[in-house]
Design a protein around this motif. Structure first.
Motif, mmCIF file in Angstrom:
data_model
loop_
_atom_site.group_PDB
_atom_site.id
_atom_site.type_symbol
_atom_site.label_atom_id
_atom_site.label_comp_id
_atom_site.label_asym_id
_atom_site.label_seq_id
_atom_site.Cartn_x
_atom_site.Cartn_y
_atom_site.Cartn_z
ATOM 1 N N ALA A 69 0.773 -1.263 0.139
ATOM 2 C CA ALA A 69 0.111 0.135 0.040
ATOM 3 C C ALA A 69 0.765 1.323 0.011
ATOM 4 C CB ALA A 69 -0.914 -0.183 1.189
ATOM 5 N N ILE A 70 2.111 1.381 0.909
ATOM 6 C CA ILE A 70 2.670 2.431 0.837
ATOM 7 C C ILE A 70 3.509 2.564 -0.509
ATOM 8 C CG2 ILE A 70 4.790 3.408 1.934
ATOM 9 C CD1 ILE A 70 3.830 2.114 4.630
ATOM 10 N N TYR A 71 4.142 1.644 -0.997
ATOM 11 C CA TYR A 71 5.008 1.717 -2.327
ATOM 12 C C TYR A 71 4.063 2.051 -3.531
ATOM 13 C CZ TYR A 71 8.346 0.401 -5.717
ATOM 14 O OH TYR A 71 9.249 0.378 -6.836
ATOM 15 N N ALA A 72 2.568 1.888 -3.356
ATOM 16 C CA ALA A 72 1.701 2.342 -4.547
ATOM 17 C C ALA A 72 1.611 3.711 -4.384
ATOM 18 C CB ALA A 72 0.407 1.622 -4.338
ATOM 19 N N VAL A 73 1.741 4.260 -3.169
ATOM 20 C CA VAL A 73 1.617 5.801 -3.132
ATOM 21 C C VAL A 73 2.974 6.563 -3.059
ATOM 22 C CG1 VAL A 73 0.940 7.782 -1.625
ATOM 23 C CG2 VAL A 73 -0.547 5.474 -1.650
ATOM 24 N N SER A 74 4.158 5.868 -2.453
ATOM 25 C CA SER A 74 5.373 6.473 -2.565
ATOM 26 C C SER A 74 6.604 5.767 -2.641
ATOM 27 C CB SER A 74 5.580 7.046 -0.973
ATOM 28 O OG SER A 74 4.730 8.150 -0.769
ATOM 29 N N PRO A 75 6.651 5.285 -4.007
ATOM 30 C CA PRO A 75 7.516 4.236 -4.428
ATOM 31 C C PRO A 75 9.136 4.850 -3.957
ATOM 32 C CG PRO A 75 6.317 4.797 -6.186
ATOM 33 C CD PRO A 75 5.966 5.813 -5.298
ATOM 34 N N GLY A 76 9.681 3.919 -3.262
ATOM 35 C CA GLY A 76 11.108 4.278 -2.833
ATOM 36 C C GLY A 76 11.187 4.416 -1.572
ATOM 37 N N PHE A 77 9.899 4.734 -0.904
ATOM 38 C CA PHE A 77 10.020 5.185 0.750
ATOM 39 C C PHE A 77 10.041 3.942 1.506
ATOM 40 C CE2 PHE A 77 7.201 7.193 4.503
ATOM 41 C CZ PHE A 77 8.477 7.922 4.862
ATOM 42 N N VAL A 78 9.795 2.801 0.885
ATOM 43 C CA VAL A 78 9.818 1.686 1.644
ATOM 44 C C VAL A 78 10.269 0.540 0.448
ATOM 45 C CG1 VAL A 78 7.716 1.777 3.253
ATOM 46 C CG2 VAL A 78 7.541 0.805 0.502
ATOM 47 N N PRO A 79 10.826 -0.515 0.981
ATOM 48 C CA PRO A 79 11.461 -1.629 0.128
ATOM 49 C C PRO A 79 10.236 -2.330 -0.698
ATOM 50 C CG PRO A 79 12.475 -2.027 2.346
ATOM 51 C CD PRO A 79 11.164 -0.914 2.292
ATOM 52 N N LYS A 80 10.532 -2.459 -1.963
ATOM 53 C CA LYS A 80 9.047 -3.019 -2.811
ATOM 54 C C LYS A 80 9.027 -4.461 -2.325
ATOM 55 C CE LYS A 80 8.074 -3.728 -7.652
ATOM 56 N NZ LYS A 80 8.322 -3.734 -9.041
ATOM 57 N N PRO A 81 7.782 -4.590 -1.954
ATOM 58 C CA PRO A 81 7.629 -6.031 -1.703
ATOM 59 C C PRO A 81 7.306 -6.949 -2.744
ATOM 60 C CG PRO A 81 5.683 -4.637 -1.267
ATOM 61 C CD PRO A 81 6.978 -3.905 -2.046
ATOM 62 N N PHE A 82 7.557 -8.315 -2.885
ATOM 63 C CA PHE A 82 7.695 -9.388 -3.828
ATOM 64 C C PHE A 82 6.354 -10.238 -3.695
ATOM 65 C CE2 PHE A 82 11.794 -7.606 -4.706
ATOM 66 C CZ PHE A 82 11.688 -6.754 -5.791
ATOM 67 N N ALA A 83 6.588 -10.879 -2.466
ATOM 68 C CA ALA A 83 5.715 -11.832 -2.173
ATOM 69 C C ALA A 83 5.636 -12.409 -0.708
ATOM 70 C CB ALA A 83 6.122 -13.095 -3.206
ATOM 71 N N TRP A 84 4.807 -13.071 -0.244
ATOM 72 C CA TRP A 84 4.897 -13.719 1.133
ATOM 73 C C TRP A 84 4.193 -15.045 0.802
ATOM 74 C CZ3 TRP A 84 1.050 -15.432 4.289
ATOM 75 C CH2 TRP A 84 -0.294 -15.353 4.033
ATOM 76 N N GLY A 85 4.256 -15.698 1.774
ATOM 77 C CA GLY A 85 3.763 -17.301 1.950
ATOM 78 C C GLY A 85 4.476 -18.208 3.028
ATOM 79 N N THR A 86 4.033 -19.529 2.544
ATOM 80 C CA THR A 86 4.471 -20.323 3.674
ATOM 81 C C THR A 86 5.409 -21.498 2.886
ATOM 82 O OG1 THR A 86 3.917 -22.053 5.276
ATOM 83 C CG2 THR A 86 2.365 -21.903 3.387
ATOM 84 N N TYR A 87 6.421 -21.973 3.624
ATOM 85 C CA TYR A 87 7.284 -22.903 3.006
ATOM 86 C C TYR A 87 6.432 -24.251 2.851
ATOM 87 C CZ TYR A 87 11.370 -19.974 3.463
ATOM 88 O OH TYR A 87 12.217 -18.759 3.430
ATOM 89 N N ASP A 88 7.008 -25.118 1.758
ATOM 90 C CA ASP A 88 6.286 -26.367 1.507
ATOM 91 C C ASP A 88 7.060 -27.351 2.456
ATOM 92 O OD1 ASP A 88 4.920 -28.610 0.883
ATOM 93 O OD2 ASP A 88 5.689 -28.433 -1.388
ATOM 94 N N GLN A 89 6.669 -27.748 3.463
ATOM 95 C CA GLN A 89 7.680 -28.615 4.354
ATOM 96 C C GLN A 89 6.616 -29.274 5.430
ATOM 97 O OE1 GLN A 89 10.507 -25.965 6.278
ATOM 98 N NE2 GLN A 89 8.919 -25.916 8.097
#
Length: 268
Positions: free
Chosen positions: A11-31
């Motif tokens: 949400a922050i990156y959409a408004v202020s690119p560069g003000f936060v690290p760009k997020p790519f993904a989140w999830g759970t490990y297959d284990q």
């Protein structure tokens, strides 16, 4: 926690690119065994912490000013986490007072059984019933309008830095929602934070003026600081905030009770 962080950064990156690290993904490990979660985001080389007052204040104010709630209301589409606390912000309401009451009330409810302090329970109830409406309802009364702003949610020394490569101020470890912009500066009040340096709030107010009624600003700032200090009292070993929070809530109630009595007793 990972999902909330991801959605906050997105949400922050959409408004202020560069003000936060760009997020790519989140999830759970297959284990097999206990679930393990991950958050994948852009690497940023951390330099000076916290960031310079002028640079941090201008970028944070820009985020607040440019952000737009997708519903036009306060809240968020899911619960985000302040440290281990799942914040009760997963609601949409046109009343900031209602959203904040739910948020701080939930934090208080987590603290009560851990602190086991009857006097604390009493001042929590007085804060919710008397202080919160007295300070927050005026923000949206008498024709005043309050814009729901995307807040970082935990803007303190350790969550802001200067990018070592670009010199830009940036933030991370967010637990966002749409709230009153001044909420983010509540965490700057605590003397334990270097952001308590007056230069930070002075520079911020140059970009985003204080909300009306202006005379309530300091009391609102103290009220907002409670959320962060209660969390510190719950989860930080050896925290000194237990007594600080109690004293702050007591001071707010006494201050506002005196003010309200003075208004009632004054001649028409």
């Amino acid at each position: 926690m990972c999902e909330g962080e991801y959605e906050s950064l997105k949400a922050i990156y959409a408004v202020s690119p560069g003000f936060v690290p760009k997020p790519f993904a989140w999830g759970t490990y297959d284990q097999e065994g206990p679930e393990v979660y991950f958050l994948l985001a852009e690497f940023r080389d951390v330099g000076e912490q916290p960031a310079d007052p002028m640079r941090l204040a201008s970028r944070l104010a820009g985020l607040h000013q440019r952000s737009t709630s997708p519903t036009g209301k306060f809240g968020f589409h899911l619960s985000t986490c302040h440290a281990k606390i799942a914040q009760a912000v997963d609601t949409w309401n046109s009343s900031w007072c209602a959203v904040f009451s739910r948020h701080i009330g939930h934090t208080m409810s987590l603290a009560k059984p851990m602190l086991q302090w009857p006097e604390f329970d009493v001042v929590c109830q007085l804060t919710l019933e008397k202080v919160v409406p007295r300070l927050l309802l005026p923000l949206q009364s008498q024709g005043r309008e309050l814009k729901p702003c995307l807040v970082h949610g935990d803007c303190w020394d350790g969550n802001t830095a200067t990018d070592a490569n670009t010199g830009d101020a940036f933030v991370f470890d967010a637990c966002s929602f749409y709230g009153h912009n001044e909420y983010d500066t509540g965490n700057w009040r605590a003397p334990r934070h270097r952001l308590s340096n007056k230069a930070y709030i002075q520079n911020y107010e140059m970009h985003f003026p204080v909300s009306e009624p202006i005379e309530d600003w300091d009391a609102r700032n103290l009220l907002y600081s409670l959320c962060f200090n209660i969390g510190n009292a719950i989860y930080i070993p050896g925290s000194q905030q237990r007594q600080v929070v109690y004293d702050d809530m007591t001071a707010l109630y006494k201050l506002l009770s005196t003010h309200l009595t003075r208004i009632v007793l004054s001649p028409p």
